[in-house]
Design a protein around this motif. Structure first.
Motif, PDB file in Angstrom:
ATOM      1  N   THR A   1     -13.333   9.057  -4.700  1.00  0.00           N
ATOM      2  CA  THR A   1     -14.282   9.730  -3.823  1.00  0.00           C
ATOM      3  C   THR A   1     -15.456  10.194  -4.654  1.00  0.00           C
ATOM      4  O   THR A   1     -15.349  10.357  -5.871  1.00  0.00           O
TER       5      THR A   1
ATOM      6  N   GLN B   1       0.836  -1.203   0.000  1.00  0.00           N
ATOM      7  CA  GLN B   1       0.000   0.000   0.000  1.00  0.00           C
ATOM      8  C   GLN B   1       0.870   1.251   0.000  1.00  0.00           C
ATOM      9  O   GLN B   1       1.967   1.269   0.559  1.00  0.00           O
TER      10      GLN B   1
ATOM     11  N   THR C   1      -8.173   4.765  -5.447  1.00  0.00           N
ATOM     12  CA  THR C   1      -8.997   5.310  -4.378  1.00  0.00           C
ATOM     13  C   THR C   1      -9.861   6.401  -4.977  1.00  0.00           C
ATOM     14  O   THR C   1      -9.352   7.387  -5.512  1.00  0.00           O
TER      15      THR C   1
ATOM     16  N   VAL D   1       0.554   5.864  -0.302  1.00  0.00           N
ATOM     17  CA  VAL D   1      -0.297   7.049  -0.204  1.00  0.00           C
ATOM     18  C   VAL D   1      -0.324   7.760  -1.554  1.00  0.00           C
ATOM     19  O   VAL D   1       0.743   8.061  -2.111  1.00  0.00           O
TER      20      VAL D   1
ATOM     21  N   TYR E   1      -7.811   9.492  -7.058  1.00  0.00           N
ATOM     22  CA  TYR E   1      -6.427   9.580  -6.579  1.00  0.00           C
ATOM     23  C   TYR E   1      -5.576   8.525  -7.261  1.00  0.00           C
ATOM     24  O   TYR E   1      -6.064   7.440  -7.618  1.00  0.00           O
TER      25      TYR E   1
ATOM     26  N   GLU F   1     -10.035  13.332   1.258  1.00  0.00           N
ATOM     27  CA  GLU F   1      -9.155  12.424   1.976  1.00  0.00           C
ATOM     28  C   GLU F   1      -8.534  11.447   0.969  1.00  0.00           C
ATOM     29  O   GLU F   1      -9.259  10.686   0.324  1.00  0.00           O
ATOM     30  N   PRO F   2      -7.210  11.440   0.806  1.00  0.00           N
ATOM     31  CA  PRO F   2      -6.595  10.574  -0.203  1.00  0.00           C
ATOM     32  C   PRO F   2      -6.614   9.091   0.143  1.00  0.00           C
ATOM     33  O   PRO F   2      -6.588   8.240  -0.749  1.00  0.00           O
ATOM     34  N   GLY F   3      -6.631   8.755   1.450  1.00  0.00           N
ATOM     35  CA  GLY F   3      -6.617   7.343   1.828  1.00  0.00           C
ATOM     36  C   GLY F   3      -5.337   6.657   1.378  1.00  0.00           C
ATOM     37  O   GLY F   3      -4.269   7.269   1.343  1.00  0.00           O
ATOM     38  N   GLN F   4      -5.435   5.376   1.001  1.00  0.00           N
ATOM     39  CA  GLN F   4      -4.290   4.611   0.525  1.00  0.00           C
ATOM     40  C   GLN F   4      -4.661   3.843  -0.738  1.00  0.00           C
ATOM     41  O   GLN F   4      -5.834   3.575  -0.990  1.00  0.00           O
ATOM     42  N   GLN F   5      -3.628   3.513  -1.512  1.00  0.00           N
ATOM     43  CA  GLN F   5      -3.826   2.694  -2.694  1.00  0.00           C
ATOM     44  C   GLN F   5      -3.111   1.362  -2.511  1.00  0.00           C
ATOM     45  O   GLN F   5      -2.026   1.304  -1.928  1.00  0.00           O
ATOM     46  N   THR F   6      -3.733   0.304  -3.024  1.00  0.00           N
ATOM     47  CA  THR F   6      -3.161  -1.036  -2.938  1.00  0.00           C
ATOM     48  C   THR F   6      -2.637  -1.470  -4.298  1.00  0.00           C
ATOM     49  O   THR F   6      -3.374  -1.437  -5.285  1.00  0.00           O
TER      50      THR F   6
END
Length: 249
Positions: free
Chosen positions: A217, A54, A215, A56, A164, A232-237
């Motif tokens: 929104t 993961q 990610t 950011v 994102y 909120e960017p969150g996380q990418q997998t």
């Protein structure tokens, strides 16, 4: 009595020929059984491995359009073009690189009235659209720049989506690939132990397609004032898979 005396010799000769034939067949069968190529090892194990890491996101992409409806095509198109150009100028003035702004849509469509029963619909106005894709980096500036887009575009602004991404995910892919191979090797070692054998050399490796789960929104509702848009960017997998074949000794 010559016929009676020669009969045993004929029988003995036939028996000898039959024995010779059986011996030849036995030798042929042995040769066929031992015909496998030297060094061939049918004991193999094929396993699938997967790995995930993961990260950011560092880039936000927004799909933004300006839309105007007017009584004639020229007015609709001119208003749309002028307003979108104002948005682009504002973004560049705020620090967005021009190469990160890309036109994605230009359309001009007639709008029709509702047809009366037995009648025909007539053109009442024209709607013009001009869409752009904007990449914003770093993402810390995204809230402020989306608010700037809305303030500049006004009521004609349309934001259809934001997403994102990670500009350079190659380090993450490399890490995910290593994890996928380690996962496959651990599985192969376990199968070797369960079968009472040892894991030998790798015979083949094939990659699966790596994938990045974006990610996303929901598109923010355009505010009336130039307030920052909450993001909120969150996380990418980043995922990777591999299929490998090992010898079993």
């Amino acid at each position: 009595m010559p016929f009676t005396q020669s009969a045993p010799r004929v029988v003995r000769k036939s028996v000898a020929l039959a024995v010779a034939g059986l011996a030849a067949a036995s030798l042929s069968a042995c040769d066929s059984h031992d015909a496998s190529p030297p060094g061939a090892n049918p004991r193999q194990v094929t396993v699938f491995g997967s790995g995930q890491v993961q990260g950011v996101p560092d880039t936000l992409t927004a799909d933004v359009a300006i839309e105007f409806t007017a009584a004639d095509v020229t007015s609709a198109m001119n208003q749309t073009n002028d307003r979108q150009q104002a948005v682009i100028n504002a973004l560049v003035g705020a620090g967005v690189d021009g190469k990160d702004i890309r036109t994605t849509e230009v359309s001009l469509q007639p709008q029709y009235s509702s047809a009366e029963p037995g009648g025909t619909a007539t053109i009442t106005s024209y709607r013009a659209d001009n869409g752009i894709e904007v990449k914003i980096r770093p993402t810390d500036a995204a809230s402020r720049l989306l608010a700037l887009i809305v303030t500049t575009g006004g009521d004609a602004t349309r934001i259809s989506s934001v997403s994102y991404s990670i500009a350079d995910d190659s380090p993450l892919v490399k890490d995910a690939r290593a994890r996928a191979f380690d996962d496959a090797k651990n599985r192969a070692q376990q199968y070797a132990q369960l079968s009472g054998l040892r894991l030998g050399k790798v015979l083949s490796i094939s990659e699966g397609s790596g994938s990045t789960a974006p990610t996303r929104t929901a598109p923010p509702a355009p505010p009336r004032a130039a307030t920052p848009v909450p993001l909120e960017p969150g996380q990418q997998t980043v995922s990777f898979s591999v299929t490998a074949v090992w010898e079993l000794d």
